[in-house]
Motif scaffolding. Structure first.
Motif, short mmCIF file in Angstrom:
data_model
loop_
_atom_site.label_atom_id
_atom_site.label_comp_id
_atom_site.label_asym_id
_atom_site.label_seq_id
_atom_site.Cartn_x
_atom_site.Cartn_y
_atom_site.Cartn_z
N MET A 242 48.87 28.11 49.91
CA MET A 242 47.45 27.69 50.21
C MET A 242 46.33 27.32 49.28
O MET A 242 46.76 28.16 48.33
CB MET A 242 46.96 28.57 51.69
N GLU A 243 45.73 26.42 49.33
CA GLU A 243 44.89 26.37 48.45
C GLU A 243 43.85 27.54 48.15
O GLU A 243 43.65 27.83 46.95
CB GLU A 243 43.95 24.93 48.57
N LEU A 244 43.45 28.24 49.26
CA LEU A 244 42.65 29.19 49.17
C LEU A 244 43.22 30.47 49.77
O LEU A 244 44.29 30.31 50.60
CB LEU A 244 41.32 29.05 49.97
N GLN A 245 42.91 31.69 49.45
CA GLN A 245 43.46 32.75 50.10
C GLN A 245 43.13 32.95 51.82
O GLN A 245 42.06 32.51 52.17
CB GLN A 245 42.95 34.06 49.32
N TRP A 246 43.79 33.41 52.41
CA TRP A 246 43.65 33.43 53.90
C TRP A 246 42.90 34.65 54.30
O TRP A 246 42.55 34.90 55.40
CB TRP A 246 45.05 33.34 54.78
N ARG A 247 42.72 35.39 53.32
CA ARG A 247 41.76 36.66 53.54
C ARG A 247 40.96 36.55 52.09
O ARG A 247 41.52 36.21 51.18
CB ARG A 247 42.01 37.91 53.44
N SER A 248 39.53 36.74 52.40
CA SER A 248 38.46 36.52 51.20
C SER A 248 38.85 37.81 50.10
O SER A 248 38.51 37.57 48.94
CB SER A 248 37.18 36.72 51.67
N GLU A 249 39.45 38.67 50.48
CA GLU A 249 39.81 39.86 49.51
C GLU A 249 41.31 40.23 49.73
O GLU A 249 41.88 39.87 50.89
CB GLU A 249 38.84 41.14 49.63
N PRO A 250 41.90 40.96 48.90
CA PRO A 250 41.29 41.20 47.55
C PRO A 250 41.47 40.19 46.75
O PRO A 250 41.93 39.24 46.85
CB PRO A 250 42.19 42.26 47.27
N LYS A 251 40.70 40.10 45.55
CA LYS A 251 40.66 39.37 44.42
C LYS A 251 41.42 40.04 43.29
O LYS A 251 41.67 41.21 43.07
CB LYS A 251 39.18 39.10 43.89
N PHE A 252 42.20 39.34 42.43
CA PHE A 252 43.17 39.65 41.53
C PHE A 252 42.72 39.49 40.09
O PHE A 252 43.10 38.52 39.36
CB PHE A 252 44.38 39.16 41.61
N ASP A 253 41.69 40.46 39.50
CA ASP A 253 41.12 40.38 38.29
C ASP A 253 40.59 41.86 38.00
O ASP A 253 40.66 42.67 38.86
CB ASP A 253 40.09 39.31 38.18
N LYS A 254 40.44 41.94 36.65
CA LYS A 254 40.23 43.22 36.12
C LYS A 254 39.16 44.04 36.73
O LYS A 254 38.95 45.34 36.82
CB LYS A 254 40.41 43.32 34.78
N GLU A 255 37.88 43.02 36.68
CA GLU A 255 36.69 43.39 37.24
C GLU A 255 37.01 44.00 38.64
O GLU A 255 36.22 45.23 39.11
CB GLU A 255 35.61 42.36 37.23
N TYR A 256 37.44 43.40 39.66
CA TYR A 256 37.65 43.83 41.04
C TYR A 256 38.61 45.08 40.94
O TYR A 256 38.32 45.88 41.82
CB TYR A 256 38.55 42.55 41.69
N LEU A 257 39.69 45.09 40.19
CA LEU A 257 40.19 46.47 39.93
C LEU A 257 39.42 47.70 39.63
O LEU A 257 39.44 48.81 40.43
CB LEU A 257 41.44 46.31 38.88
N ARG A 258 38.57 47.36 38.81
CA ARG A 258 37.59 48.58 38.46
C ARG A 258 36.68 48.80 39.46
O ARG A 258 36.45 50.19 39.75
CB ARG A 258 36.94 48.10 37.11
N ASP A 259 36.17 47.90 40.24
CA ASP A 259 35.29 48.06 41.53
C ASP A 259 35.99 48.93 42.69
O ASP A 259 35.46 49.92 43.15
CB ASP A 259 34.81 46.90 41.80
N LEU A 260 37.42 48.51 42.64
CA LEU A 260 38.13 49.22 43.82
C LEU A 260 38.17 50.69 43.36
O LEU A 260 38.23 51.46 44.24
CB LEU A 260 39.40 48.41 44.08
N MET A 261 38.72 50.90 42.23
CA MET A 261 38.71 52.22 41.81
C MET A 261 37.79 52.99 41.89
O MET A 261 37.96 54.39 42.32
CB MET A 261 39.47 52.14 40.05
#
Length: 539
Positions: A242-261
């Motif tokens: 799909m052009e867009l994710q079928w769920r808005s999260e998760p995002k796959f970047d280092k900033e999102y990884l740090r926020d999740l952690m």
């Protein structure tokens, strides 16, 4: 079915194929009528009118049409293909460094240049791009092609003549085919013009690819600007993204990884509801599933995310007998190695045919079973069993139940279920117990990388994969839970070191489990935990 209405004039015939290719199997009603000396062309699509200029623009769009995809499949050969956009000069920047960052080591790719003359051309390689200086690469399957050109009814394929020099790997250049180079799309960084087009510094010297009677350089308009340069990943099969994710999260970047952690590490039960951090020591998440579904593997993946390297704290593997023989409560150490996090993952013996675990599961749910208790299938734990906890506290009980399923085992086409009928019946009985206690239930859908080639190639595609979306819906239907309760997961398996995308999935799924546990505590125990008289369960 989409009906497209065209007011037909003598100048419109050449546009009809363009519209048909873009829209696909549409029904065309051609209405020919006199409109006076200044005739107009209009296309009515879903009630919107697009005039002749729109059709001209349509020919220059960086979009692969249904017919062109079929043509490319035929040119590449070896069956049906799926095309996943890896890089776009328009979206990501016309920069060699960005191209290599997004396309290196991605396997077979198709590079296409879309230009202002309405032409689409480029090349295919079955080898991977890499950031190396002036290194030729052998590829007997590579070719150049002219896919779209005004007046052409068929695509033109320029086969490889010199396979040892099919590609020229150069970290300073974009996609480069042949030793000429036969097609060097661009070098360095190209700044877009004010209209968004790119004046590419391309080079086309036919040496390695077919050039008789004409070469690709002879067929394309040399002074036309590029509207986009797109690199597609090419895979076998009909896996579509799909052009867009079928769920808005998760995002796959280092900033999102740090926020999740940070979010998971700072969690304590009902923190947002004003409950003190010492009211409840931890929440317990129970993993239940058939043998080999990957319960222990998920636990290892979660711990690996915090350790910064791949760990094997829980025994894991693919066996016919359960790897887990005892009930285990696994605390997770924070990334600073100084304290435990405020949740435990609880692992029990895998479910299998003929061995009913339901009585032991009920004992676990209520907090009676101690850590490290060894299961005895023929004799479930009772109040007289040594180690039985007679007066369990809230910290001993289960606050969220997660059913772990194997996405690889399921196939709607071959009528293969996630679990056997016997195991499904066991899970249904467990669900009745869990429902009676009001404990939230989720599904962890493991091995999504094996179930979907697009996800295997790039785990960040998991939430864009139609295949995984359908498997999540089917997994929910299997256990009578809504699709929103299904969490796709790929665990560490072959990876010797941490991969951000896998850690993001592990942490995101843990966060969803913690939120479910908080819901249970809020509904059933909020006043109790808020009470000044409530005794701290740190003991």
């Amino acid at each position: 079915m989409l009906t497209t209405v065209i007011e037909h004039t003598a100048q419109t015939d050449r546009f009809i194929n363009v519209i048909y290719n873009v829209i696909g199997n549409s029904t065309f009603n051609l209405l020919s009528r006199e409109t006076g000396q200044n005739q107009n062309l209009a296309v009515i699509i879903y009630g919107h009118i697009y005039h002749r200029q729109w059709l001209i623009h349509l020919k220059k769009m960086a979009v692969l049409t249904k017919r062109e995809k079929q043509t490319l499949q035929n040119l590449i050969g070896s069956g049906e293909k799926s095309f996943t956009k890896l890089y776009s000069a328009k979206d990501n920047g016309c920069d060699a460094a960005i191209f290599h960052e997004m396309c290196d080591n991605r396997g077979p790719t198709l590079t296409l240049v879309y230009n202002t003359a309405g032409e689409v051309y480029g090349g295919f390689t079955s080898a991977s791009w890499q950031s190396i200086t002036k290194q030729p690469v052998y590829d007997k399957n590579a070719f150049l092609c002219l896919l779209r050109k005004e007046g052409n009814t068929e695509a033109i394929k320029f086969s490889i003549n010199l396979p040892p020099s099919a590609l020229l790997l150069d970290q300073q250049s974009g996609p480069t085919f042949g030793s000429g180079p036969d097609l060097q799309v661009f070098t360095g960084k190209i700044t877009p013009d004010t209209d968004g087009t790119f004046a590419l510094n391309s080079s086309t010297v036919p040496i390695s690819y077919a050039n008789m009677p004409k070469s690709l350089a002879d067929e394309v308009t040399s002074d036309a600007k590029a509207t986009d340069v797109v690199v597609y990943g090419v895979e076998d099969g009909s896996q579509s993204l799909m052009e867009l994710q079928w769920r808005s999260e998760p995002k796959f970047d280092k900033e999102y990884l740090r926020d999740l952690m940070e979010e998971v590490e700072s969690y304590w039960p009902l923190k947002e509801m004003g409950v003190s951090d010492d009211a409840l020591q931890n929440v317990n998440i129970l993993l239940i599933g058939p043998i080999g579904a990957g319960k222990s593997s998920f636990l290892n993946s979660v711990e690996s995310a915090f350790r910064g390297h791949v760990t094997m704290s829980a025994s894991a593997g693919s066996r016919t007998k359960s790897v887990t023989s005892a009930y285990r409560q696994y605390p997770i150490t924070a990334s600073d190695n100084r304290h435990y996090l405020r949740f435990q993952l609880c692992d029990c013996r895998g479910l299998d045919d003929g061995n009913n675990m339901n009585k032991d599961i009920e004992t676990i749910l209520e907090g009676h079973m101690p850590d490290n208790y060894t299961f005895n299938i023929s004799n479930p734990m009772t109040a007289s069993t040594p180690g039985y906890r007679k007066d369990p506290e809230m910290k001993d009980q289960i606050h969220c139940v997660v059913y772990v399923l194997d996405a690889e085992k399921y196939s709607a086409d071959f009528e293969m279920s996630f679990v056997t009928d016997d195991v499904r019946d066991q899970i249904k009985d467990i669900q009745e117990m869990v429902d009676q206690k009001g404990i939230p239930q989720l599904i962890l859908l493991n091995k999504v990388d094996i179930a979907c080639p697009s996800t295997k190639q790039d785990i960040s595609n998991v939430y864009r994969s139609e295949t995984i979306l359908q498997k999540c819906m089917d997994a929910g239907n299997c256990l009578g839970l809504p699709p929103m309760a299904v969490l796709p997961m790929k665990n560490y398996y072959m990876e010797p070191s941490n991969v951000d995308e896998i850690s993001i999935l592990a942490l995101y799924n843990i966060r969803q489990m913690l939120r479910a546990a908080d819901t249970f505590l809020r509904v059933n125990h909020l006043d109790e935990l808020r009470s000044d008289k409530y005794e701290s369960q740190y003991s």
